[in-house]
Design a protein around this motif. Structure first.
Motif, PDB file in Angstrom:
ATOM      1  N   ASN A 114      20.034  52.384  43.516  1.00 57.11           N
ATOM      2  CA  ASN A 114      20.196  52.498  45.185  1.00 57.11           C
ATOM      3  C   ASN A 114      20.005  51.213  45.801  1.00 57.11           C
ATOM      4  OD1 ASN A 114      19.985  54.830  47.163  1.00 57.11           O
ATOM      5  ND2 ASN A 114      18.949  55.765  45.746  1.00 57.11           N
ATOM      6  N   SER A 115      20.694  51.099  46.639  1.00 54.17           N
ATOM      7  CA  SER A 115      20.890  49.645  47.296  1.00 54.17           C
ATOM      8  C   SER A 115      21.082  48.544  46.554  1.00 54.17           C
ATOM      9  CB  SER A 115      19.467  49.294  47.883  1.00 54.17           C
ATOM     10  OG  SER A 115      19.327  50.424  49.172  1.00 54.17           O
ATOM     11  N   ALA A 116      22.259  48.756  45.422  1.00 57.36           N
ATOM     12  CA  ALA A 116      22.393  47.637  44.387  1.00 57.36           C
ATOM     13  C   ALA A 116      22.803  46.474  45.181  1.00 57.36           C
ATOM     14  CB  ALA A 116      23.607  48.233  43.491  1.00 57.36           C
ATOM     15  N   PRO A 117      22.361  45.269  44.784  1.00 61.12           N
ATOM     16  CA  PRO A 117      22.703  44.036  45.556  1.00 61.12           C
ATOM     17  C   PRO A 117      24.139  43.874  45.915  1.00 61.12           C
ATOM     18  CG  PRO A 117      20.939  43.650  44.003  1.00 61.12           C
ATOM     19  CD  PRO A 117      21.534  45.003  43.620  1.00 61.12           C
ATOM     20  N   ARG A 118      25.138  43.929  45.094  1.00 61.07           N
ATOM     21  CA  ARG A 118      26.525  43.565  45.003  1.00 61.07           C
ATOM     22  C   ARG A 118      26.973  44.709  46.239  1.00 61.07           C
ATOM     23  NH1 ARG A 118      25.913  42.798  39.595  1.00 61.07           N
ATOM     24  NH2 ARG A 118      26.286  40.627  38.947  1.00 61.07           N
ATOM     25  N   VAL A 119      26.526  46.025  45.943  1.00 61.76           N
ATOM     26  CA  VAL A 119      27.123  47.012  46.781  1.00 61.76           C
ATOM     27  C   VAL A 119      26.536  46.523  48.240  1.00 61.76           C
ATOM     28  CG1 VAL A 119      27.108  49.268  47.374  1.00 61.76           C
ATOM     29  CG2 VAL A 119      27.368  48.702  45.089  1.00 61.76           C
ATOM     30  N   VAL A 120      25.478  46.323  48.759  1.00 61.12           N
ATOM     31  CA  VAL A 120      24.835  46.108  49.843  1.00 61.12           C
ATOM     32  C   VAL A 120      25.739  44.824  50.501  1.00 61.12           C
ATOM     33  CG1 VAL A 120      22.905  45.261  51.063  1.00 61.12           C
ATOM     34  CG2 VAL A 120      22.554  47.064  49.399  1.00 61.12           C
ATOM     35  N   ALA A 121      25.650  43.836  49.735  1.00 61.35           N
ATOM     36  CA  ALA A 121      26.426  42.708  50.349  1.00 61.35           C
ATOM     37  C   ALA A 121      27.911  42.934  50.621  1.00 61.35           C
ATOM     38  CB  ALA A 121      26.342  41.403  49.213  1.00 61.35           C
ATOM     39  N   ALA A 122      28.631  43.853  49.872  1.00 58.04           N
ATOM     40  CA  ALA A 122      29.896  44.015  50.118  1.00 58.04           C
ATOM     41  C   ALA A 122      30.251  44.742  51.347  1.00 58.04           C
ATOM     42  CB  ALA A 122      30.696  44.691  49.031  1.00 58.04           C
ATOM     43  N   VAL A 123      29.159  45.959  51.437  1.00 63.46           N
ATOM     44  CA  VAL A 123      29.203  46.789  52.626  1.00 63.46           C
ATOM     45  C   VAL A 123      28.916  46.001  53.838  1.00 63.46           C
ATOM     46  CG1 VAL A 123      28.382  48.840  53.631  1.00 63.46           C
ATOM     47  CG2 VAL A 123      29.049  48.603  51.275  1.00 63.46           C
ATOM     48  N   ASP A 161      33.681  43.299  59.577  1.00 63.03           N
ATOM     49  CA  ASP A 161      35.082  43.216  59.818  1.00 63.03           C
ATOM     50  C   ASP A 161      35.830  44.252  60.820  1.00 63.03           C
ATOM     51  OD1 ASP A 161      34.877  40.595  58.787  1.00 63.03           O
ATOM     52  OD2 ASP A 161      35.553  41.078  56.585  1.00 63.03           O
ATOM     53  N   PHE A 162      35.827  45.381  60.026  1.00 62.36           N
ATOM     54  CA  PHE A 162      36.166  46.829  60.478  1.00 62.36           C
ATOM     55  C   PHE A 162      35.708  47.868  59.629  1.00 62.36           C
ATOM     56  CE2 PHE A 162      39.565  45.546  57.665  1.00 62.36           C
ATOM     57  CZ  PHE A 162      40.027  46.641  57.120  1.00 62.36           C
ATOM     58  N   THR A 163      35.580  49.017  60.272  1.00 65.19           N
ATOM     59  CA  THR A 163      34.815  50.228  59.503  1.00 65.19           C
ATOM     60  C   THR A 163      36.136  51.219  59.264  1.00 65.19           C
ATOM     61  OG1 THR A 163      34.432  51.132  61.697  1.00 65.19           O
ATOM     62  CG2 THR A 163      32.519  50.111  60.799  1.00 65.19           C
ATOM     63  N   HIS A 164      37.150  51.011  59.990  1.00 65.64           N
ATOM     64  CA  HIS A 164      38.191  52.021  59.714  1.00 65.64           C
ATOM     65  C   HIS A 164      39.488  51.752  60.276  1.00 65.64           C
ATOM     66  CE1 HIS A 164      39.954  56.252  58.980  1.00 65.64           C
ATOM     67  NE2 HIS A 164      40.188  56.301  60.336  1.00 65.64           N
ATOM     68  N   THR A 165      40.633  51.954  59.530  1.00 63.93           N
ATOM     69  CA  THR A 165      41.858  51.972  60.430  1.00 63.93           C
ATOM     70  C   THR A 165      42.823  53.205  59.960  1.00 63.93           C
ATOM     71  OG1 THR A 165      43.175  50.742  58.734  1.00 63.93           O
ATOM     72  CG2 THR A 165      41.865  49.462  60.611  1.00 63.93           C
ATOM     73  N   SER A 184      41.541  46.300  49.931  1.00 60.98           N
ATOM     74  CA  SER A 184      40.681  46.804  49.300  1.00 60.98           C
ATOM     75  C   SER A 184      41.114  48.261  48.610  1.00 60.98           C
ATOM     76  CB  SER A 184      39.338  46.937  50.006  1.00 60.98           C
ATOM     77  OG  SER A 184      39.380  47.855  50.973  1.00 60.98           O
ATOM     78  N   TYR A 185      41.689  49.023  49.380  1.00 60.24           N
ATOM     79  CA  TYR A 185      42.188  50.234  48.527  1.00 60.24           C
ATOM     80  C   TYR A 185      43.026  50.035  47.604  1.00 60.24           C
ATOM     81  CZ  TYR A 185      44.364  55.042  48.821  1.00 60.24           C
ATOM     82  OH  TYR A 185      44.826  56.248  48.568  1.00 60.24           O
ATOM     83  N   VAL A 186      44.007  48.959  47.968  1.00 58.33           N
ATOM     84  CA  VAL A 186      44.943  48.833  46.692  1.00 58.33           C
ATOM     85  C   VAL A 186      43.997  48.322  45.499  1.00 58.33           C
ATOM     86  CG1 VAL A 186      46.820  47.127  46.093  1.00 58.33           C
ATOM     87  CG2 VAL A 186      46.777  48.241  48.207  1.00 58.33           C
ATOM     88  N   ALA A 187      43.214  47.445  45.738  1.00 59.32           N
ATOM     89  CA  ALA A 187      42.322  46.881  44.493  1.00 59.32           C
ATOM     90  C   ALA A 187      41.602  47.696  43.882  1.00 59.32           C
ATOM     91  CB  ALA A 187      41.172  45.743  45.152  1.00 59.32           C
ATOM     92  N   VAL A 188      40.917  48.859  44.494  1.00 65.53           N
ATOM     93  CA  VAL A 188      40.322  49.912  43.867  1.00 65.53           C
ATOM     94  C   VAL A 188      41.629  50.864  43.003  1.00 65.53           C
ATOM     95  CG1 VAL A 188      39.344  52.053  44.249  1.00 65.53           C
ATOM     96  CG2 VAL A 188      38.412  50.118  45.574  1.00 65.53           C
ATOM     97  N   ALA A 189      42.428  51.005  43.539  1.00 66.53           N
ATOM     98  CA  ALA A 189      43.645  51.530  42.768  1.00 66.53           C
ATOM     99  C   ALA A 189      43.816  50.862  41.385  1.00 66.53           C
ATOM    100  CB  ALA A 189      44.743  51.764  43.526  1.00 66.53           C
ATOM    101  N   GLU A 190      43.908  49.375  41.640  1.00 62.78           N
ATOM    102  CA  GLU A 190      44.385  48.480  40.483  1.00 62.78           C
ATOM    103  C   GLU A 190      43.013  48.733  39.455  1.00 62.78           C
ATOM    104  OE1 GLU A 190      47.088  45.155  42.755  1.00 62.78           O
ATOM    105  OE2 GLU A 190      44.792  45.139  42.744  1.00 62.78           O
ATOM    106  N   ALA A 191      41.880  48.541  39.857  1.00 60.71           N
ATOM    107  CA  ALA A 191      40.711  48.633  38.999  1.00 60.71           C
ATOM    108  C   ALA A 191      40.756  50.135  38.385  1.00 60.71           C
ATOM    109  CB  ALA A 191      39.414  48.596  39.792  1.00 60.71           C
ATOM    110  N   TYR A 206      39.795  59.879  56.065  1.00 58.07           N
ATOM    111  CA  TYR A 206      38.923  59.043  55.484  1.00 58.07           C
ATOM    112  C   TYR A 206      39.075  58.750  54.045  1.00 58.07           C
ATOM    113  CZ  TYR A 206      36.393  60.095  59.810  1.00 58.07           C
ATOM    114  OH  TYR A 206      36.009  60.287  61.347  1.00 58.07           O
ATOM    115  N   GLY A 207      40.104  59.297  53.530  1.00 62.60           N
ATOM    116  CA  GLY A 207      40.361  58.955  51.956  1.00 62.60           C
ATOM    117  C   GLY A 207      40.411  57.413  51.588  1.00 62.60           C
ATOM    118  N   GLY A 208      39.533  56.846  50.818  1.00 65.73           N
ATOM    119  CA  GLY A 208      39.639  55.338  50.691  1.00 65.73           C
ATOM    120  C   GLY A 208      39.173  54.607  51.894  1.00 65.73           C
ATOM    121  N   ASN A 209      38.374  54.937  52.698  1.00 68.02           N
ATOM    122  CA  ASN A 209      37.560  54.124  53.653  1.00 68.02           C
ATOM    123  C   ASN A 209      37.347  52.837  53.157  1.00 68.02           C
ATOM    124  OD1 ASN A 209      34.818  53.438  54.926  1.00 68.02           O
ATOM    125  ND2 ASN A 209      35.911  54.502  56.544  1.00 68.02           N
ATOM    126  N   PRO A 210      37.388  51.917  54.150  1.00 69.46           N
ATOM    127  CA  PRO A 210      37.195  50.310  53.674  1.00 69.46           C
ATOM    128  C   PRO A 210      35.954  50.247  53.223  1.00 69.46           C
ATOM    129  CG  PRO A 210      37.688  50.658  55.962  1.00 69.46           C
ATOM    130  CD  PRO A 210      37.949  51.907  55.458  1.00 69.46           C
TER     131      PRO A 210
END
Length: 450
Positions: A78-87, A93-97, A106-113, A321-325
């Motif tokens: 819970n509240s893992a440091p890298r996750v907290v910092a990224a969120v 920057d923005f919460t949704h488009t 970031s959606y493309v990067a998750v797909a690539e990963a 909301y699929g793949g929310n930033p």
């Protein structure tokens, strides 16, 4: 890590300052009863206010050892440091488009990963969604689009979600299906390999038993997809005998059936492999993931062979909301944490530490009929001594006693007689030992039987 250290600012020590539940949680439970739909249940009558490492802190200041991870979600803690910092950076920057309107990297990067990490070196594509049920349902949509066939085969004891289609795919009536039908058609059920109850049937034999039933009752030419959890979740943490998955996957390839691995609960280092189907070298055509994918944020995915994933028409997959930033950057941070912190190996260490203790406990308590699972996905099945008859009453009593002592454990199983353990991979050895000491004492002092 020592027991006195902190994670996410939370002291890593079990500590009870009130009875469970305490007065603050009781007051919040009263508010829940007045405001929240009655169909939304809770396992423990406590309200969380902070969590980190292997500890959940409740509204009364009690520190509970977390052997549940929010049902295998907070795998990296819970509240893992890298996750907290990224969120935090992304929310500024923005919460949704909506990726279907104005996409983002970031959606493309998750797909690539996911294309890189999931089993198999074939060309892959990925689509992102919100929940495990959505991922499974979309895997079925994709398989039907690719094959032009209607039928779906699932297995005894399966759990795949709470949408109409995934309720049809789920085996357990209460609490998931009762009163909610009629359900989606063209869903068929086959027998699972269940070593504790199979009388010595090996994995390949169990697979052939299932294939024969499928061939007779459904017919391969009508079958779009076979969907299976490599280790079952809600159905009881049933780990099929070796050879079961590989035999089924080979038959699917020969029959033109899409083999779908539901790794919603087993994925992302949970079982001591990055994905559970890797244990036997099984390469699914499609893999559905969620839960541990994004460190606690809602995200799921379907990843698979490019020719299958590309079968649906443009616009046929997606969602607002699929793949929310926020979820996407959390996923990238969670994946980085798994790789950088060696969490696949950590899951294996947890298995070695916990399983040996659970097996010792089983040798001294005949009510424990089976110890099973891999990595940090372990379970004990409770039975009437000397039989395989489920003892759900004892299971509920042991879980409740553990909760009162400050250890979060979950139950599962079609018959409600399995205790399951899903600690975050960030948990310390000291907390594991303390939790298992509590569990041993709980078994010693709990005498309720069916």
């Amino acid at each position: 890590m020592t027991i006195a250290e902190t994670a996410a600012g939370v002291e890593q020590r079990r500590r009870l300052v009130t009875a469970i539940p305490g007065p603050a949680s009781q007051a919040l439970m009263d508010r829940k009863a007045a405001a929240v739909a009655g169909g939304v249940g809770t396992t423990l009558p406590v309200f969380a206010v902070r969590a980190g490492g292997g500890i959940v802190v409740d509204a009364d200041g009690n520190h509970l050892i977390d052997l549940g991870s929010g049902i295998a979600v907070t795998t990296v803690g819970n509240s893992a440091p890298r996750v907290v910092a990224a969120v935090q950076a992304q929310v500024a920057d923005f919460t949704h488009t909506c990726f279907m309107i104005t996409p983002y990297e970031s959606y493309v990067a998750v797909a690539e990963a996911l294309n890189r990490l999931t089993p198999g070196d074939h060309a892959k594509r990925t689509a992102l969604f919100n929940s495990g049920a959505e991922a499974v349902e979309n895997a079925v949509k994709i398989a039907r689009s690719f094959t032009g066939r209607p039928a779906v085969v699932v297995f005894d004891h399966a759990y795949h979600g709470r949408t109409n289609l995934t309720m049809a795919m789920t085996a357990k009536n209460m609490p998931y299906k009762n009163g909610f039908g009629p359900f989606a058609p063209e869903v068929y059920r086959a027998p699972l390999s269940y070593p504790f109850r199979d009388g010595g049937l090996d994995g390949a034999e169990a697979a052939r038993r299932a294939i024969e039933l499928i061939s007779v009752q459904v017919g391969a030419t009508n079958l779009a997809a076979m969907v299976i959890e490599p280790i079952q979740g809600e159905g009881g943490f049933v780990e099929p005998a070796p050879g079961f998955l590989s035999t089924l996957a080979a038959w699917c390839r020969e029959s033109g059936v899409v083999f779908v691995a539901d790794e919603v609960q087993t994925g992302f280092a949970r079982t001591g492999d990055l994905f559970a189907c890797e244990h036997e070298g099984v390469v699914p055509d499609l893999i559905a993931t969620a839960k541990g994918i994004a460190g606690g944020l809602p995200l799921s995915a379907v990843t698979g062979r490019a020719e299958i994933m590309d079968a649906p028409h443009v616009g046929g997959l997606g969602g607002t909301y699929g793949g929310n930033p926020l979820a996407c950057v959390a996923a990238l941070a969670a994946i980085e944490t798994i790789e950088a912190d060696g969490l696949v190996e950590r899951a294996r260490q947890i298995e070695q530490r916990m399983k040996s203790r659970l097996e010792d406990l089983a040798r001294s308590d005949p009510r424990i009929g089976d110890v099973r699972g891999r990595g940090a996905m372990l379970a004990v099945e409770l039975v009437v001594p000397g039989t395989t008859q489920p003892d759900a009453v004892l299971t509920r009593a042991v879980a409740a006693a553990a909760h009162r002592a400050g250890v979060i454990v979950l139950t599962c199983g079609t018959d409600g007689n399995v205790l399951r353990f899903l600690p975050p991979l960030s948990i310390s050895d000291e907390l594991i030992d303390d939790a298992l000491d509590v569990l041993a004492e709980t078994f010693r002092t709990t005498t309720v039987t069916s």
